[in-house]
Write a protein that holds these residues in place. Structure first.
Motif, PDB file in Angstrom:
ATOM      1  N   SER A  36       0.731  -1.216   0.082  1.00 47.68           N
ATOM      2  CA  SER A  36       0.098   0.063  -0.124  1.00 47.68           C
ATOM      3  C   SER A  36       0.890   1.379  -0.071  1.00 47.68           C
ATOM      4  N   TRP A  37       0.334   2.375  -0.345  1.00 47.36           N
ATOM      5  CA  TRP A  37       1.054   3.695  -0.604  1.00 47.36           C
ATOM      6  C   TRP A  37       1.591   4.068   0.757  1.00 47.36           C
ATOM      7  N   PRO A  38       1.016   3.778   1.898  1.00 43.63           N
ATOM      8  CA  PRO A  38       1.674   4.024   3.465  1.00 43.63           C
ATOM      9  C   PRO A  38       3.065   3.157   3.355  1.00 43.63           C
ATOM     10  N   ASP A  39       2.790   1.944   3.381  1.00 48.77           N
ATOM     11  CA  ASP A  39       3.903   1.077   3.281  1.00 48.77           C
ATOM     12  C   ASP A  39       5.136   1.386   2.533  1.00 48.77           C
ATOM     13  N   LEU A  40       4.782   1.734   1.122  1.00 51.12           N
ATOM     14  CA  LEU A  40       5.792   2.189   0.147  1.00 51.12           C
ATOM     15  C   LEU A  40       6.716   3.158   0.600  1.00 51.12           C
ATOM     16  N   GLY A  41       5.597   4.416   1.093  1.00 45.91           N
ATOM     17  CA  GLY A  41       6.381   5.534   1.381  1.00 45.91           C
ATOM     18  C   GLY A  41       7.563   5.244   2.493  1.00 45.91           C
ATOM     19  N   ARG A  52      20.863   2.521   3.389  1.00 51.32           N
ATOM     20  CA  ARG A  52      20.883   1.712   2.107  1.00 51.32           C
ATOM     21  C   ARG A  52      20.870   2.393   1.039  1.00 51.32           C
ATOM     22  N   ALA A  53      20.002   3.818   0.846  1.00 51.66           N
ATOM     23  CA  ALA A  53      19.966   4.395  -0.247  1.00 51.66           C
ATOM     24  C   ALA A  53      20.598   5.910  -0.023  1.00 51.66           C
ATOM     25  N   ASP A  54      21.000   6.548  -1.033  1.00 56.38           N
ATOM     26  CA  ASP A  54      21.440   7.917  -0.889  1.00 56.38           C
ATOM     27  C   ASP A  54      20.093   8.973  -0.938  1.00 56.38           C
ATOM     28  N   TYR A  55      19.119   8.694  -1.855  1.00 53.63           N
ATOM     29  CA  TYR A  55      18.053   9.355  -2.091  1.00 53.63           C
ATOM     30  C   TYR A  55      16.751   8.354  -2.409  1.00 53.63           C
ATOM     31  N   GLY A  56      15.745   8.970  -1.968  1.00 48.40           N
ATOM     32  CA  GLY A  56      14.389   8.240  -2.294  1.00 48.40           C
ATOM     33  C   GLY A  56      13.582   8.914  -3.262  1.00 48.40           C
ATOM     34  N   VAL A  57      12.800   7.957  -4.217  1.00 48.58           N
ATOM     35  CA  VAL A  57      11.886   8.621  -4.769  1.00 48.58           C
ATOM     36  C   VAL A  57      10.535   7.848  -4.663  1.00 48.58           C
ATOM     37  N   VAL A  58       9.348   8.572  -4.438  1.00 43.11           N
ATOM     38  CA  VAL A  58       8.123   7.780  -4.123  1.00 43.11           C
ATOM     39  C   VAL A  58       7.063   8.423  -5.203  1.00 43.11           C
ATOM     40  N   MET A  59       6.435   7.629  -5.703  1.00 40.34           N
ATOM     41  CA  MET A  59       5.262   8.033  -6.538  1.00 40.34           C
ATOM     42  C   MET A  59       3.843   7.359  -6.105  1.00 40.34           C
ATOM     43  N   CYS A  60       2.823   8.006  -6.159  1.00 43.19           N
ATOM     44  CA  CYS A  60       1.372   7.412  -6.095  1.00 43.19           C
ATOM     45  C   CYS A  60       0.423   8.544  -7.187  1.00 43.19           C
ATOM     46  N   TRP A  61      -0.960   8.339  -7.041  1.00 44.40           N
ATOM     47  CA  TRP A  61      -1.553   9.048  -7.963  1.00 44.40           C
ATOM     48  C   TRP A  61      -1.305  10.369  -7.789  1.00 44.40           C
ATOM     49  N   THR A  62      -1.265  11.044  -6.309  1.00 50.76           N
ATOM     50  CA  THR A  62      -1.312  12.230  -6.156  1.00 50.76           C
ATOM     51  C   THR A  62       0.258  12.715  -5.978  1.00 50.76           C
ATOM     52  N   GLY A  63       1.044  11.605  -5.192  1.00 52.25           N
ATOM     53  CA  GLY A  63       2.261  11.884  -4.850  1.00 52.25           C
ATOM     54  C   GLY A  63       2.370  12.176  -3.186  1.00 52.25           C
ATOM     55  N   GLY A  65       0.295  11.059  -0.603  1.00 57.10           N
ATOM     56  CA  GLY A  65       0.227  10.006   0.308  1.00 57.10           C
ATOM     57  C   GLY A  65       1.628   9.227   0.691  1.00 57.10           C
ATOM     58  N   THR A  66       2.314   9.118  -0.600  1.00 55.68           N
ATOM     59  CA  THR A  66       3.424   8.616  -0.288  1.00 55.68           C
ATOM     60  C   THR A  66       4.567   9.497   0.365  1.00 55.68           C
TER      61      THR A  66
END
Ligand SMILES: O=C(CO)[C@H](O)[C@H](O)COP(=O)(O)O
Length: 136
Positions: A36-41, A52-63, A65-66
């Motif tokens: 789900s978008w909460p878990d993915l964010g 583990r990552a230098d940066y993150g990118v999250v996407m959802c319908w609006t952007g 929620g994530t």
């Protein structure tokens, strides 16, 4: 760089963003399962905070929620951006470490421009150091 990426849906825009990350030589870290978008964010935020990552990118319908979910992880500064100027400003003036984008409202080429504007800023503006520190 190592970039954690997650999206709760897939379309031409999300595929263009992942393809640009790979094309630009980044290692893309993705969750093993669709969530789900909460878990993915949170997944992306945690990957950044854990180092583990230098940066993150999250996407959802609006952007949104994530972005909210990523920002719940302490140490994350997720910014919703819809054009390159906003994305560049998020890095430069806010030291954002997670970029959030709408997969429904950004055309593939615009999303890639936003992504590259975000990742192109290596260091935030030192004049903003006190303001950025005050966020913690
Ligand atoms: O934009 C979003 C959250 O901000 C989601 O992508 C949108 O609400 C769809 O979610 P779901 O598939 O869980 O109904």
């Amino acid at each position: 760089m190592r970039v954690a990426f997650a999206s709760d849906d897939e379309n031409e825009t999300t595929r263009a963003v992942v393809a640009a990350l790979v094309e630009d030589g980044h290692e893309v870290i993705r969750p093993d399962t669709a969530e789900s978008w909460p878990d993915l964010g949170r997944f992306v935020g945690q990957a950044v905070v854990d180092g583990r990552a230098d940066y993150g990118v999250v996407m959802c319908w609006t952007g949104t929620g994530t972005a909210i979910a990523a920002n719940k992880v302490v140490g994350v500064r997720a910014a919703l951006a819809w054009d390159p100027w906003i994305a560049r400003g998020a890095r430069l003036w806010n030291d954002a470490n997670v970029l959030a984008m709408s997969l429904k409202r950004l055309a593939p080429d615009v999303a890639v421009e936003v992504l590259r504007a975000f990742l192109d800023v290596a260091e935030p503006d030192p004049d903003e150091a006190a303001n950025i520190a005050a966020l913690e």
